[in-house]
Design a protein around this motif. Structure first.
Motif, PDB file in Angstrom:
ATOM      1  N   LEU A 312       0.835  -1.209   0.000  1.00  0.00           N
ATOM      2  CA  LEU A 312       0.000   0.000   0.000  1.00  0.00           C
ATOM      3  C   LEU A 312       0.869   1.258   0.000  1.00  0.00           C
ATOM      4  CD1 LEU A 312      -2.809  -1.070   2.510  1.00  0.00           C
ATOM      5  CD2 LEU A 312      -2.974  -0.855   0.037  1.00  0.00           C
ATOM      6  N   ALA A 313       1.991   1.215   0.752  1.00  0.00           N
ATOM      7  CA  ALA A 313       2.885   2.374   0.792  1.00  0.00           C
ATOM      8  C   ALA A 313       3.479   2.629  -0.590  1.00  0.00           C
ATOM      9  CB  ALA A 313       3.983   2.154   1.836  1.00  0.00           C
ATOM     10  N   VAL A 314       3.937   1.562  -1.260  1.00  0.00           N
ATOM     11  CA  VAL A 314       4.484   1.708  -2.614  1.00  0.00           C
ATOM     12  C   VAL A 314       3.390   2.190  -3.573  1.00  0.00           C
ATOM     13  CG1 VAL A 314       5.464   0.452  -4.558  1.00  0.00           C
ATOM     14  CG2 VAL A 314       6.295   0.003  -2.255  1.00  0.00           C
ATOM     15  N   GLU A 315       2.155   1.653  -3.386  1.00  0.00           N
ATOM     16  CA  GLU A 315       1.043   2.072  -4.240  1.00  0.00           C
ATOM     17  C   GLU A 315       0.779   3.573  -4.096  1.00  0.00           C
ATOM     18  OE1 GLU A 315      -3.751   1.227  -4.789  1.00  0.00           O
ATOM     19  OE2 GLU A 315      -2.673   0.555  -3.019  1.00  0.00           O
ATOM     20  N   LYS A 316       0.772   4.068  -2.853  1.00  0.00           N
ATOM     21  CA  LYS A 316       0.526   5.498  -2.625  1.00  0.00           C
ATOM     22  C   LYS A 316       1.657   6.336  -3.225  1.00  0.00           C
ATOM     23  CE  LYS A 316      -2.293   4.940   1.544  1.00  0.00           C
ATOM     24  NZ  LYS A 316      -3.489   5.523   0.907  1.00  0.00           N
ATOM     25  N   SER A 317       2.900   5.844  -3.119  1.00  0.00           N
ATOM     26  CA  SER A 317       4.022   6.570  -3.690  1.00  0.00           C
ATOM     27  C   SER A 317       3.905   6.638  -5.205  1.00  0.00           C
ATOM     28  CB  SER A 317       5.336   5.899  -3.275  1.00  0.00           C
ATOM     29  OG  SER A 317       6.430   6.587  -3.821  1.00  0.00           O
ATOM     30  N   ALA A 320       1.119   8.978  -6.222  1.00  0.00           N
ATOM     31  CA  ALA A 320       1.590  10.365  -6.162  1.00  0.00           C
ATOM     32  C   ALA A 320       2.462  10.687  -7.373  1.00  0.00           C
ATOM     33  CB  ALA A 320       2.362  10.597  -4.855  1.00  0.00           C
ATOM     34  N   LEU A 321       3.309   9.721  -7.796  1.00  0.00           N
ATOM     35  CA  LEU A 321       4.160   9.922  -8.963  1.00  0.00           C
ATOM     36  C   LEU A 321       3.316  10.092 -10.213  1.00  0.00           C
ATOM     37  CD1 LEU A 321       7.018   9.997 -10.161  1.00  0.00           C
ATOM     38  CD2 LEU A 321       6.896   7.515 -10.387  1.00  0.00           C
ATOM     39  N   SER A 322       2.203   9.326 -10.334  1.00  0.00           N
ATOM     40  CA  SER A 322       1.326   9.476 -11.492  1.00  0.00           C
ATOM     41  C   SER A 322       0.643  10.836 -11.512  1.00  0.00           C
ATOM     42  CB  SER A 322       0.264   8.370 -11.479  1.00  0.00           C
ATOM     43  OG  SER A 322      -0.627   8.543 -10.384  1.00  0.00           O
ATOM     44  N   ASP A 323       0.594  11.526 -10.369  1.00  0.00           N
ATOM     45  CA  ASP A 323       0.022  12.867 -10.271  1.00  0.00           C
ATOM     46  C   ASP A 323       1.102  13.940 -10.352  1.00  0.00           C
ATOM     47  OD1 ASP A 323      -2.175  14.566 -10.035  1.00  0.00           O
ATOM     48  OD2 ASP A 323      -1.914  14.763  -7.868  1.00  0.00           O
ATOM     49  N   GLY A 324       2.361  13.518 -10.622  1.00  0.00           N
ATOM     50  CA  GLY A 324       3.450  14.479 -10.770  1.00  0.00           C
ATOM     51  C   GLY A 324       4.147  14.840  -9.484  1.00  0.00           C
ATOM     52  N   ARG A 325       3.822  14.162  -8.373  1.00  0.00           N
ATOM     53  CA  ARG A 325       4.458  14.455  -7.092  1.00  0.00           C
ATOM     54  C   ARG A 325       5.440  13.349  -6.757  1.00  0.00           C
ATOM     55  NH1 ARG A 325       0.921  13.579  -3.505  1.00  0.00           N
ATOM     56  NH2 ARG A 325      -0.741  12.839  -4.860  1.00  0.00           N
ATOM     57  N   PHE A 326       6.590  13.747  -6.223  1.00  0.00           N
ATOM     58  CA  PHE A 326       7.633  12.795  -5.844  1.00  0.00           C
ATOM     59  C   PHE A 326       7.573  12.560  -4.341  1.00  0.00           C
ATOM     60  CE2 PHE A 326       9.167  14.963  -9.668  1.00  0.00           C
ATOM     61  CZ  PHE A 326       9.373  13.885 -10.492  1.00  0.00           C
ATOM     62  N   VAL A 327       6.957  11.442  -3.961  1.00  0.00           N
ATOM     63  CA  VAL A 327       6.780  11.091  -2.541  1.00  0.00           C
ATOM     64  C   VAL A 327       7.449   9.747  -2.302  1.00  0.00           C
ATOM     65  CG1 VAL A 327       5.120  10.651  -0.699  1.00  0.00           C
ATOM     66  CG2 VAL A 327       4.593  12.339  -2.466  1.00  0.00           C
ATOM     67  N   LYS A 328       8.420   9.700  -1.440  1.00  0.00           N
ATOM     68  CA  LYS A 328       9.161   8.473  -1.179  1.00  0.00           C
ATOM     69  C   LYS A 328       8.434   7.598  -0.157  1.00  0.00           C
ATOM     70  CE  LYS A 328      13.801  10.129  -2.304  1.00  0.00           C
ATOM     71  NZ  LYS A 328      15.196  10.256  -1.833  1.00  0.00           N
ATOM     72  N   VAL A 329       8.758   6.301  -0.213  1.00  0.00           N
ATOM     73  CA  VAL A 329       8.202   5.332   0.736  1.00  0.00           C
ATOM     74  C   VAL A 329       8.996   5.419   2.029  1.00  0.00           C
ATOM     75  CG1 VAL A 329       7.706   2.911   1.175  1.00  0.00           C
ATOM     76  CG2 VAL A 329       7.493   3.819  -1.139  1.00  0.00           C
ATOM     77  N   ILE A 342      11.966  -3.630  -2.605  1.00  0.00           N
ATOM     78  CA  ILE A 342      11.035  -2.931  -3.496  1.00  0.00           C
ATOM     79  C   ILE A 342      10.889  -1.464  -3.069  1.00  0.00           C
ATOM     80  CG2 ILE A 342       8.618  -2.811  -4.235  1.00  0.00           C
ATOM     81  CD1 ILE A 342       8.539  -5.860  -4.023  1.00  0.00           C
ATOM     82  N   SER A 343      10.772  -1.225  -1.755  1.00  0.00           N
ATOM     83  CA  SER A 343      10.630   0.144  -1.258  1.00  0.00           C
ATOM     84  C   SER A 343      11.876   0.960  -1.580  1.00  0.00           C
ATOM     85  CB  SER A 343      10.377   0.120   0.255  1.00  0.00           C
ATOM     86  OG  SER A 343       9.198  -0.588   0.554  1.00  0.00           O
ATOM     87  N   LYS A 344      13.065   0.354  -1.384  1.00  0.00           N
ATOM     88  CA  LYS A 344      14.307   1.070  -1.695  1.00  0.00           C
ATOM     89  C   LYS A 344      14.392   1.368  -3.193  1.00  0.00           C
ATOM     90  CE  LYS A 344      16.901  -0.983   2.152  1.00  0.00           C
ATOM     91  NZ  LYS A 344      17.963  -1.943   2.521  1.00  0.00           N
ATOM     92  N   ALA A 345      14.049   0.372  -4.022  1.00  0.00           N
ATOM     93  CA  ALA A 345      14.095   0.588  -5.466  1.00  0.00           C
ATOM     94  C   ALA A 345      13.121   1.688  -5.888  1.00  0.00           C
ATOM     95  CB  ALA A 345      13.763  -0.709  -6.205  1.00  0.00           C
ATOM     96  N   THR A 346      11.927   1.692  -5.287  1.00  0.00           N
ATOM     97  CA  THR A 346      10.945   2.748  -5.593  1.00  0.00           C
ATOM     98  C   THR A 346      11.472   4.121  -5.190  1.00  0.00           C
ATOM     99  OG1 THR A 346       9.140   1.159  -5.253  1.00  0.00           O
ATOM    100  CG2 THR A 346       8.560   3.489  -5.230  1.00  0.00           C
ATOM    101  N   ASN A 347      12.055   4.213  -3.988  1.00  0.00           N
ATOM    102  CA  ASN A 347      12.621   5.489  -3.532  1.00  0.00           C
ATOM    103  C   ASN A 347      13.753   5.945  -4.445  1.00  0.00           C
ATOM    104  OD1 ASN A 347      10.852   5.588  -1.416  1.00  0.00           O
ATOM    105  ND2 ASN A 347      12.267   4.751   0.094  1.00  0.00           N
ATOM    106  N   GLU A 671       0.217   6.069   5.919  1.00  0.00           N
ATOM    107  CA  GLU A 671       0.362   4.666   6.341  1.00  0.00           C
ATOM    108  C   GLU A 671      -0.966   3.944   6.174  1.00  0.00           C
ATOM    109  OE1 GLU A 671       3.005   2.987   7.202  1.00  0.00           O
ATOM    110  OE2 GLU A 671       4.193   4.736   6.739  1.00  0.00           O
ATOM    111  N   PRO A 672      -0.939   2.673   5.711  1.00  0.00           N
ATOM    112  CA  PRO A 672      -2.196   1.923   5.542  1.00  0.00           C
ATOM    113  C   PRO A 672      -2.935   1.762   6.843  1.00  0.00           C
ATOM    114  CG  PRO A 672      -0.313   0.472   5.383  1.00  0.00           C
ATOM    115  CD  PRO A 672       0.224   1.881   5.411  1.00  0.00           C
ATOM    116  N   ALA A 673      -4.274   1.762   6.724  1.00  0.00           N
ATOM    117  CA  ALA A 673      -5.114   1.604   7.922  1.00  0.00           C
ATOM    118  C   ALA A 673      -4.915   0.245   8.528  1.00  0.00           C
ATOM    119  CB  ALA A 673      -6.589   1.796   7.549  1.00  0.00           C
TER     120      ALA A 673
END
Length: 674
Positions: A312-317, A320-329, A342-347, A671-673
């Protein structure tokens, strides 16, 4: 960009919990069923063995009673005293009766042994009166030469339920009478009561002779007919079966037929009693299973949460990237497992894209500023070129006029002697015109100097623009390389997902949960690769536009260099024209001073005028060439202005497209619920 809401049943977390619970529930249910079936079968097997053993044991007791009574009457029937007595020989009755009483004492069961003759009349008894038993079944069977045990009979004297043992008395091979003895069935009830909770004996007609649970007697318990039961109708000597009835419920029964009497000994146990232990065991297993299921549910929820939270954290990141915002996990990149990788690679991808977009924005801004400066400079050069062109046109007009006048003077030089006064006036006018031409040429020379300096400055600016565009191109190439890195990471992630799916398939049921996770990771990798391909296409378009801008800048630079060469040639021609004009002024002065000697110097003046005419023609041609060069310069500057405007439009478009990325966003993924 609004996230797509995932349904409860479509959630990976729900599926993981369901799979892990299924992994627990299915084996647990199988274990409970197997345990219940096994314990039930074991209880049934034990019950069968126990009932069969009881049946054989009770049958052995019955056989013992039958054999004891039968051996006793057989010994009496074979006694010579009894045989001789029945034959009618002179044997004292007291001796016979004593023998019978002795036997009854040995048996000690309160029963009486009797002897009958061939007619069925009793001829001897241990006690009591003689009776006729000729109609009794046992008498007939014994007279036929058979040892026999009767079915249930009711005593005529006391009404007791009993069976009678009978055997023949033989004189050689001839049956001359029988010995018979009764056996009270209540005695066997006592034996059954001691040895079994639920056992009974059935005679050959299907009537219950004795039962362990009750005494069969008038006023106490009626006789029971069981002739329709399986143990009676099967025709087998022994067996085990299940019996269900409305009166007695479900019971399991074992039976054995006693060979001498043909009576059947039956032992029984209720189904509830047999299965009570198995049900207790199954109840314990179910309670333990429920406890284990609760524990497994808690563990499943915790494990599913540990799997889905980083997803979920990677999904939210990525959202945000698909909306043009750079938000790290955050938080999950510290994990040591695959989700941490995966989280490190995404960041890493987000950080790289953030830097690339920042560089593109900065380069786009510089291109925009440079394009505006180039556009303004091109406008200034265009205006200056127009002014120079006008001045050159004036010079060309003056040079043409000068050539015409010199030609006219050359034609009239033959008449100069006759018109000296006119020549004096003409020389004065010519001096003024020459002075004006000199002043105009000096203005043209200064304008050409300014134009050459502006052209040099424009060359430098074009070099700056070319360098800026080249830097933009390099930055775009760098972005393309980074995008290739993103594509490579997405491909490797997809391969990792494929390998995880293969391993999950090998793991079978236990790996299904990880297979769903691997599939979701594969989808994320495909989305990342698609996004990288889109960015790459945009970069390729930008590279094509940058190449076009570089080419245009090179063309402008080349045209400007050609313009500088033409300006240098024009400046040299103008300087030569200034020198010639100075010579012309000097010549006019000489003409003015030597007007008196014009006649003598006619030939020299003609030559001088011819030369002056040629110089004027050359000046006119140079002026025309300068005008043409200025027109070419004006066209080149117009092209440069158009290229500058195109470059400005490209920079504005690049700035507009790059606004999609918010490099200054400080938003963090939620953070996921729980």
């Amino acid at each position: 960009m609004k996230q797509n809401k995932v349904g409860f049943f479509d959630s990976v977390k729900t599926r993981l919990i369901a799979i892990m619970l299924a992994v627990v529930i299915v084996p647990l249910a199988v274990a409970i069923i197997v345990s219940y079936v096994t314990s039930t079968n074991k209880a049934m097997s034990d019950a069968q063995s126990n009932l069969e053993w009881q049946a054989w044991y009770v049958q052995s007791l019955f056989v013992n009673s039958v054999d004891t009574n039968m051996r006793m009457i057989q010994s009496i029937a074979g006694n010579p005293t009894i045989i001789n007595y029945v034959k009618g020989n002179d044997i004292p009755y007291d001796a016979v009766q004593a023998t019978l009483q002795e036997c009854d004492a040995v048996m000690n069961d309160g029963e009486n042994t009797s002897v009958t003759d061939a007619t069925g009349m009793q001829v001897a008894r241990g006690k009591g009166d003689f009776i006729d038993v000729s109609e009794r079944e046992y008498f007939k069977e014994a007279m036929a030469g058979n040892n026999y045990v009767s079915n249930i009979t009711i005593s005529k004297s006391n009404g007791r339920r009993m069976v009678t043992f009978a055997c023949p008395v033989k004189d050689g091979d001839t049956v001359i009478g029988i010995v018979h003895r009764n056996y009270d069935l209540n005695n066997f009830h006592e034996i059954l009561e001691k040895e079994s909770d639920n056992a009974f004996v059935v005679d050959r007609t299907g009537m219950v002779a004795a039962h362990s649970q009750y005494i069969i007697a008038e006023g106490e318990h009626d006789e029971v007919d069981v002739s329709s039961s399986e143990f009676y109708t099967s025709g087998l000597d022994e067996g085990f079966y299940k019996n269900a009835s409305k009166s007695f419920g479900t019971n399991y029964m074992a039976y054995v037929k006693e060979p001498t009497s043909g009576f059947v000994v039956v032992t029984a146990t209720s189904e509830s009693e047999i299965l009570s232990a198995a049900r207790k065991s199954a109840t314990i297993v179910i309670v333990v299973g429920i406890i284990l299921l609760i524990i497994a549910s808690i563990i499943s929820v915790l494990m599913a949460k540990s799997f889905t939270d980083p997803i979920l954290a990677v999904e939210k990141s990525l959202d945000a990237l698909s909306d043009g915002r750079f938000v790290k996990v955050k938080k999950h990149d510290a994990r040591k497992d695959e989700f941490g990788s995966i989280s490190k690679a995404t960041n890493s991808v987000i950080g790289t894209l953030d830097g690339i977009v920042a560089n593109i924005k900065e380069s786009a801004g510089e291109v925009g500023v440079s394009s505006e400066e180039l556009s303004d400079m091109a406008d200034q050069i265009s205006q200056t070129a127009e002014d120079v062109s006008n001045a050159v046109q004036e010079i060309a007009s003056g040079a043409t006029q000068q050539a015409d006048e010199i030609q006219s003077a050359s034609e009239n030089v033959g008449r100069i002697g006759d018109a000296v006064a006119d020549v004096q006036n003409s020389t004065g006018n010519l001096s003024d015109i020459a002075q004006k031409m000199k002043e105009a040429s000096e203005v043209s020379s200064n304008s050409l100097h300014s134009l050459k300096e502006s052209s040099s400055e424009m060359t430098a600016k074009i070099d700056d623009i070319s360098n800026t565009i080249q830097a933009t191109k390099d930055a775009v190439n760098n972005i393309s390389e980074k995008v290739e890195g993103i594509t490579s990471i997405a491909t490797q992630t997809n391969l990792l997902s494929l390998n995880a799916s293969i391993e999950a398939a090998r793991a079978g049921e236990a790996g299904k949960g990880f297979a769903v996770v691997a599939e979701e990771i594969g989808k994320l990798a495909e989305d990342s690769k698609q996004m990288a391909d889109d960015i790459k296409k945009e970069m390729e378009q930008l590279l094509e536009q940058s190449d076009a801008a570089v080419t245009a800048a090179e063309d402008v630079k080349q045209g400007n260099n050609d313009q500088q060469i033409a300006l240098g040639e024009t400046l040299d021609a103008v300087n030569g024209m200034l020198e010639d004009i100075g010579n012309t002024v000097g010549g006019v002065q000489l003409i003015s001073e030597g007007a008196d000697t014009c006649d003598n110097s006619k030939n020299a003046v003609v030559d001088t005028m011819s030369a002056l005419s040629a110089i004027s023609e050359e000046n006119a041609a140079s002026s025309e060439e300068t005008g043409a060069s200025m027109q070419e310069l004006s066209a080149t500057v117009t092209t440069l202005a158009g290229s500058a405007n195109n470059l400005k439009e490209i920079a504005e478009k690049l700035n507009e497209e790059i606004k999609f990325f918010k490099t200054d966003s400080g938003e963090q993924p939620t953070e996921p619920a729980e």
